[in-house]
Design a protein around this motif. Sequence first.
Motif, PDB file in Angstrom:
ATOM      1  N   TYR A  48      21.821  52.564  34.045  1.00 27.85           N
ATOM      2  CA  TYR A  48      22.561  51.361  34.458  1.00 27.85           C
ATOM      3  C   TYR A  48      23.184  50.827  33.432  1.00 27.85           C
ATOM      4  O   TYR A  48      24.091  49.708  33.957  1.00 27.85           O
ATOM      5  CB  TYR A  48      21.308  50.406  35.153  1.00 27.85           C
ATOM      6  CG  TYR A  48      20.483  50.700  36.333  1.00 27.85           C
ATOM      7  CD1 TYR A  48      21.243  50.945  37.423  1.00 27.85           C
ATOM      8  CD2 TYR A  48      19.192  51.120  36.384  1.00 27.85           C
ATOM      9  CE1 TYR A  48      20.921  51.206  38.620  1.00 27.85           C
ATOM     10  CE2 TYR A  48      18.760  51.514  37.603  1.00 27.85           C
ATOM     11  CZ  TYR A  48      19.444  51.579  38.838  1.00 27.85           C
ATOM     12  OH  TYR A  48      19.059  51.938  40.028  1.00 27.85           O
ATOM     13  N   CYS A  51      26.545  52.784  34.533  1.00 33.73           N
ATOM     14  CA  CYS A  51      26.823  53.121  35.906  1.00 33.73           C
ATOM     15  C   CYS A  51      25.816  51.907  36.750  1.00 33.73           C
ATOM     16  O   CYS A  51      24.699  51.884  36.538  1.00 33.73           O
ATOM     17  CB  CYS A  51      26.453  54.474  36.521  1.00 33.73           C
ATOM     18  SG  CYS A  51      27.178  54.727  38.178  1.00 33.73           S
ATOM     19  N   PRO A  52      26.559  51.048  37.697  1.00 29.83           N
ATOM     20  CA  PRO A  52      26.001  50.064  38.201  1.00 29.83           C
ATOM     21  C   PRO A  52      24.989  50.465  39.318  1.00 29.83           C
ATOM     22  O   PRO A  52      23.903  49.843  39.598  1.00 29.83           O
ATOM     23  CB  PRO A  52      27.011  49.313  38.996  1.00 29.83           C
ATOM     24  CG  PRO A  52      28.371  49.634  38.254  1.00 29.83           C
ATOM     25  CD  PRO A  52      28.162  51.107  37.769  1.00 29.83           C
ATOM     26  N   SER A  53      25.257  51.709  39.857  1.00 27.33           N
ATOM     27  CA  SER A  53      24.487  52.266  40.836  1.00 27.33           C
ATOM     28  C   SER A  53      24.510  53.824  41.321  1.00 27.33           C
ATOM     29  O   SER A  53      25.355  54.357  40.843  1.00 27.33           O
ATOM     30  CB  SER A  53      24.441  51.631  42.156  1.00 27.33           C
ATOM     31  OG  SER A  53      25.815  51.935  42.856  1.00 27.33           O
ATOM     32  N   ASP A  56      27.770  54.015  43.209  1.00 25.66           N
ATOM     33  CA  ASP A  56      28.855  54.025  42.306  1.00 25.66           C
ATOM     34  C   ASP A  56      29.082  55.601  41.561  1.00 25.66           C
ATOM     35  O   ASP A  56      30.176  55.880  41.558  1.00 25.66           O
ATOM     36  CB  ASP A  56      28.752  53.083  41.243  1.00 25.66           C
ATOM     37  CG  ASP A  56      28.976  51.736  41.861  1.00 25.66           C
ATOM     38  OD1 ASP A  56      29.962  51.514  42.668  1.00 25.66           O
ATOM     39  OD2 ASP A  56      28.179  50.660  41.742  1.00 25.66           O
TER      40      ASP A  56
END
Length: 201
Positions: A48, A51-53, A56
């Motif tokens: 995280y 990368c936000p999710s 994504d």
Amino acid sequence: MANLGEAQKQMTRRLLPESGLELFRTKGYATTVDDIATAAGTTRVTFYAYCPSRSDLMRALIGEQLKGTLERVRSPEHGSTARDPVATVAEGTHEAVMSWLRRTAELWPAVRPVVRIGRDASVVGPDLPDLVGRWIEEAVAGIEDGLTAAGRLEPHQRRFRGVLAMAQPDYVAQHRDGSDWKFGRDQMLEELGASRVRLLN
């Protein structure tokens, strides 16, 4: 020590997408953030941080993988399109179309699993738009631009002909391995090329 920390960050930036792509290929979109983090030798928290999710990461992976098949340029009508198909369609000759198809077919083995992942993800992940559909729409727009540049067909025909011209190789690329079409690769490309020339002239 700062150099070692930076090297570790660079390795993590590289390993997370590589691990994600491999897992998405083998497990599909059921792959979890923990799966990706573990495969990359890191943790969920570190994932995280980069990368936000999962969505994504999927968007970035599909964009990156499919980008290799289209050299994007600005288009006044469509925002962004691909240089090679536009020029090929504008030229419209059998030789130009076959040359483009052969180059594209070389990419099929790498692109096929990514397209499948993207299509599966857009069905399973409500937060993911149809990324593959957008890419195909961009290619259709490129064909439309090529027909417009060449002044061929009526304006109302150009887009639909582009849809047909993209649908055929997309279907063949996705289903070729499991098919019993009794065609070798070269025959298949010749048939696709002949069909595309008819569609675009």
